[in-house]
Design an enzyme around this catalytic site. Structure first.
Site, mmCIF file in Angstrom:
data_model
loop_
_atom_site.group_PDB
_atom_site.id
_atom_site.type_symbol
_atom_site.label_atom_id
_atom_site.label_comp_id
_atom_site.label_asym_id
_atom_site.label_seq_id
_atom_site.Cartn_x
_atom_site.Cartn_y
_atom_site.Cartn_z
ATOM 1 N N HIS A 96 -4.675 -0.051 -11.493
ATOM 2 C CA HIS A 96 -4.854 0.555 -10.169
ATOM 3 C C HIS A 96 -4.126 -0.291 -9.139
ATOM 4 C CE1 HIS A 96 -6.694 2.692 -6.831
ATOM 5 N NE2 HIS A 96 -6.773 1.503 -6.254
ATOM 6 N N ASP A 110 -18.098 9.856 -3.788
ATOM 7 C CA ASP A 110 -16.931 9.255 -3.132
ATOM 8 C C ASP A 110 -16.202 10.287 -2.275
ATOM 9 O OD1 ASP A 110 -14.986 7.038 -2.732
ATOM 10 O OD2 ASP A 110 -13.631 8.473 -3.682
ATOM 11 N N ARG A 151 -15.682 8.274 5.951
ATOM 12 C CA ARG A 151 -15.057 6.999 6.347
ATOM 13 C C ARG A 151 -13.762 7.259 7.092
ATOM 14 N NH1 ARG A 151 -14.119 4.267 0.971
ATOM 15 N NH2 ARG A 151 -13.102 2.668 2.219
ATOM 16 N N SER A 198 -15.471 2.472 -3.817
ATOM 17 C CA SER A 198 -14.726 3.729 -3.892
ATOM 18 C C SER A 198 -13.709 3.690 -5.044
ATOM 19 C CB SER A 198 -14.029 3.961 -2.546
ATOM 20 O OG SER A 198 -13.109 5.005 -2.632
ATOM 21 N N LYS A 213 -14.467 5.464 -9.358
ATOM 22 C CA LYS A 213 -13.608 6.456 -10.014
ATOM 23 C C LYS A 213 -13.020 5.898 -11.305
ATOM 24 C CE LYS A 213 -11.810 6.865 -5.956
ATOM 25 N NZ LYS A 213 -11.178 7.076 -4.694
HETATM 26 N N1 URA Z 1 -8.433 4.001 -2.411
HETATM 27 C C1 URA Z 1 -9.651 4.525 -2.707
HETATM 28 O O1 URA Z 1 -9.802 5.252 -3.684
HETATM 29 N N2 URA Z 1 -10.669 4.236 -1.903
HETATM 30 C C2 URA Z 1 -10.569 3.421 -0.830
HETATM 31 O O2 URA Z 1 -11.556 3.192 -0.158
HETATM 32 C C3 URA Z 1 -9.305 2.884 -0.524
HETATM 33 C C4 URA Z 1 -8.239 3.196 -1.338
#
Ligand code: URA
Length: 457
Positions: free
Chosen positions: A82, A161, A168, A183, A187
């Site tokens: 990621h 999320d 947010r 967040s 995932k």
């Molecule tokens: N990417 C995400 O999936 N969530 C965040 O809060 C910031 C970047």
């Protein structure tokens, strides 16, 4: 339990229990807690932070707020990478097929363009027919077929999320390390990964430009993922200039394809090197290389022998894309308008405002102004220099591709001013003796021990 009591606790810096965090997350996913109460709690978190235990609880509660993918019936170790986002970052198109070629599975759930950064899904969708919205059964089939799949989040994967991120975005609470960590990881953990490599960017094109902030987020991610049972490491990497020479949609895929074909150039060595480092750690944490160094050699071999290219093209076809577009990548590139930006003076590129360059790419049509807008697959920029290069007057600096001349006119001054701090001013500084050492692409490796030292300091 009442949301107002929990908002008050976080406001007053009293830690929430695991049950209280689960209550908030379940209420967000079911949309049974009103948006104003969730937003107030998010702002309390943004201002006061959360304890490490609270961050862990929040991540796991979000992970469990919907369905989860289980890659293990497929019989291979599942790994992923990621990145926290940058300009020209196309490493996914290299590391996913490299890991697949080395015997791992890569169920990669990716995102779209966000702010000044490009979106992996938007780039892939420039291939005619390519599908990113796969069901979990289709994801399993794509993995069986290609070993790697790059897909969007399904509607029932981590629904909490989806709700919290949208809030947010509207309440200036995105920039919270605790919320970013929960967040991102919720995932990734919902994809059932055995191991995760985190590429945390720092420098002028990163979301977190301050190296100390990037280091803290990296440590938080590593420690939380490890605590949740997913082996994790973070690489703190340079984003003080675009990665590689292309930033856009199709042109980024074409650049990654060039490297998969072993077509190297001076302008893409940073991209190749970072991709190999990330892949090396994926192979090591995935158990197919006994050290990162041997992982690096295996990753290099997968590039050299064409097995990573093979996995890439199979992945494109497995998700409905037409691999034939890679037979003649330049012929497929059909921007509506093109502009060559020429250096008006000689000088040295000493720095780049990479966030501004990212915005220019978005304005050219590669990104969206409003949600759900279509993006232009052919928009983007080819940069013909690296930081530290001496530029001669009249030399092409960059080639811009846009959907329209209006977009071109908007982007050109942004690119020009992103380089004005670059001392393109004349002869006195344009000497070889004033050369600039490039920043190392990997600046720090944050493993569990280093993460704990950072979090306890
Ligand atoms: N990417 C995400 O999936 N969530 C965040 O809060 C910031 C970047």
């Amino acid at each position: 339990m009442h949301p107002i009591d929990l908002i008050r606790k976080t406001r007053d810096r009293q830690p929430l229990t695991d049950a209280e965090i689960h209550f908030l997350v379940a209420g967000a996913a079911a949309q049974s807690i009103p948006a104003e109460q969730l937003a107030a709690w998010l702002m309390a978190v943004r201002l006061n932070g959360l304890t490490l235990d609270e961050i862990r609880s929040l991540t796991l509660a979000m992970r469990d707020s919907g369905v989860r993918f289980d890659p293990h019936p497929l019989g291979k170790t599942a790994v992923d990478k990621h990145s926290t986002g940058g300009v020209g970052d196309k490493t996914s198109f290299l590391v996913a097929p490299i890991a697949a070629a080395c015997g791992l599975h890569v169920p990669m759930i990716s995102g779209r363009a966000l702010g000044h950064t490009g979106g992996t899904l938007d780039k892939l969708e420039s291939v005619p027919g390519f599908q990113t919205a796969l069901t979990l059964d289709q994801l399993a089939a794509a993995l069986r077929n290609a070993g790697a799949a790059i897909v969007s989040q399904t509607p029932d994967l981590v629904p909490a999320d989806r709700v919290l991120y949208a809030l947010r975005d509207r309440t200036a609470t995105v920039e919270s390390p605790a919320l970013i960590c929960a967040s991102i990881l919720s995932k990734k953990l919902a994809a059932g990964l055995d191991a995760l490599v985190l590429d945390v960017k720092t420098g002028s094109g990163a979301f977190l430009r301050d190296p100390a902030e990037a280091e803290y987020l990296a440590a938080l991610l590593v420690s939380t993922a490890n605590a949740a049972g997913t082996r994790a490491i973070a690489l703190l990497t340079d984003m003080s200039q675009p990665l590689g020479s292309a930033a856009g949609n199709w042109i980024e895929l074409a650049e990654a394809h060039n490297l998969l074909r072993n077509q190297r150039s001076r302008l893409t060595e940073d991209l190749r090197s970072l991709s190999l480092h990330l892949a090396a750690w994926m192979l090591h944490l995935g158990g197919v290389a006994d050290s990162p160094a041997s992982g690096y050699s295996r990753a290099e071999a997968a590039l050299a022998n064409g097995s990573a290219l093979d996995r890439f093209l199979v992945m494109i076809a497995a998700q409905g894309g037409d691999p034939a577009v890679f037979d003649h990548p330049q012929a497929f590139h059909r921007p509506a308008v093109t502009h060559s930006l020429i250096a008006s003076r000689s000088g040295r590129i000493t720095a780049q405002d990479t966030t501004a360059l990212g915005w220019a790419v978005q304005r050219l049509g590669a990104g969206r102004e409003v949600a759900d807008q279509a993006v232009d697959p052919h928009a983007g920029i080819h940069f013909h220099f690296r930081t530290g290069d001496l530029i001669a007057q009249g030399q092409p600096l960059a080639t811009l591709y846009a959907s329209s001349s209006v977009q071109l006119a908007e982007a050109i001054p942004i690119v020009e001013s992103a380089l004005t701090g670059s001392d393109l001013t004349g002869s006195e500084s344009a000497t070889a003796s004033s050369s600039i050492a490039p920043a190392p692409i990997v600046q720090q490796i944050i493993d569990a021990a280093r993460a704990s030292a950072i979090l306890n300091s």
